[in-house]
Design an enzyme around this catalytic site. Structure first.
Site: not given
Ligand code: GLP
Length: 246
Positions: A68, A137, A139, A144
């Protein structure tokens, strides 16, 4: 099939995940790796850089596609996922930059960018190993919780809780982009193998729901239970609620 590995801490989670990625590269030198951003994979990328520096890994034939990217951020912007990938991985290994793909969040035609990204993945022959983090959450990528699973790469609106969670990387919450391009659930599910990593207590609920809750677009990661080859590596803190249910 879903295999769950519980580690003592973040460091062990990263070492184990890096070994799986290294094994993939060793088995298939021209693998297509699906990569993720966020705090969780940072230690994994450090391990991979170490293995490269020690002469144990060669990325010269590897191709990468990222999950993404924020809409509206230039690649030079330090909050963009392109910058993140360069900074944490690509600048430190021998991968040809032109074979590292991240959706273009600055594209004039975002719909077109999404279609092209989907096509690109197909033309590459699909993703051999997809690395995933997990949103608090539930995702994955930027898919989402919602009323339906989006199949293909698409532009999505970030939920308020995600904007809040990700605001820690920005000067203020107002600076966090409100939309992004993300691989769809269908895109992710087509990967031949998936490796999901999560650590820390704030992921415990999402891990519990992913492993034991209903398969529902309200917890996007729950669909992974229908994939044939998923490895989940979590530390004890992230596994704490799921452990009560085992
Ligand atoms: C972001 C990314 C995800 C990631 C998630 C968790 O929103 N788009 O790909 O897995 O957050 O992030 P973190 O690893 O910083 O907790």
């Amino acid at each position: 099939m879903m295999k769950v590995i519980v580690t003592k801490n973040y460091e062990e989670m990263c070492q184990k995940a890096a070994r799986i990625i290294a094994a993939q590269i060793t088995l298939k030198e021209d693998s297509v790796l699906g990569l993720a951003t966020g705090s969780t994979p940072v230690g994994i990328y450090q391990e991979l850089v170490k293995k490269y520096e020690d002469g144990r890994l060669d990325f010269s034939e590897i191709v990468t596609v990222n999950l993404d990217e924020y809409v509206g951020l230039a690649p030079e912007n330090e909050q963009s996922y392109r910058w993140f990938m360069n900074h944490h991985l690509f600048d430190h290994i021998n991968i040809p930059k032109q074979y590292t793909y991240v959706p273009k969040g600055l594209s004039d035609d975002l719909e077109d960018e999404c279609d092209n990204y989907e096509l690109l993945i197909q033309q590459l022959g699909g993703v051999d190993l997809q690395l995933l983090g997990l949103g608090a959450n539930g995702h994955i990528g930027f898919n989402e919780p919602s009323s339906a699973f989006a199949a293909e790469t698409h532009v999505c609106t970030l939920s308020d809780s995600t904007i809040e969670a990700n605001s820690r990387f920005f000067a203020s919450k107002e600076e966090v982009p409100t939309s992004a391009i993300t691989m769809g659930i269908g895109t992710i599910m087509q990967a031949k193998k998936i490796l999901l990593v999560a650590n820390g207590e704030n992921k415990a609920k999402a891990i519990q729901q992913m492993l034991f809750g209903p398969v529902t677009p309200q917890c996007p990661a729950s669909i992974l239970r229908f994939h044939q080859d998923v490895t989940v590596i979590v530390d004890e803190a992230a596994f704490s609620l799921a452990a009560e249910q085992e």
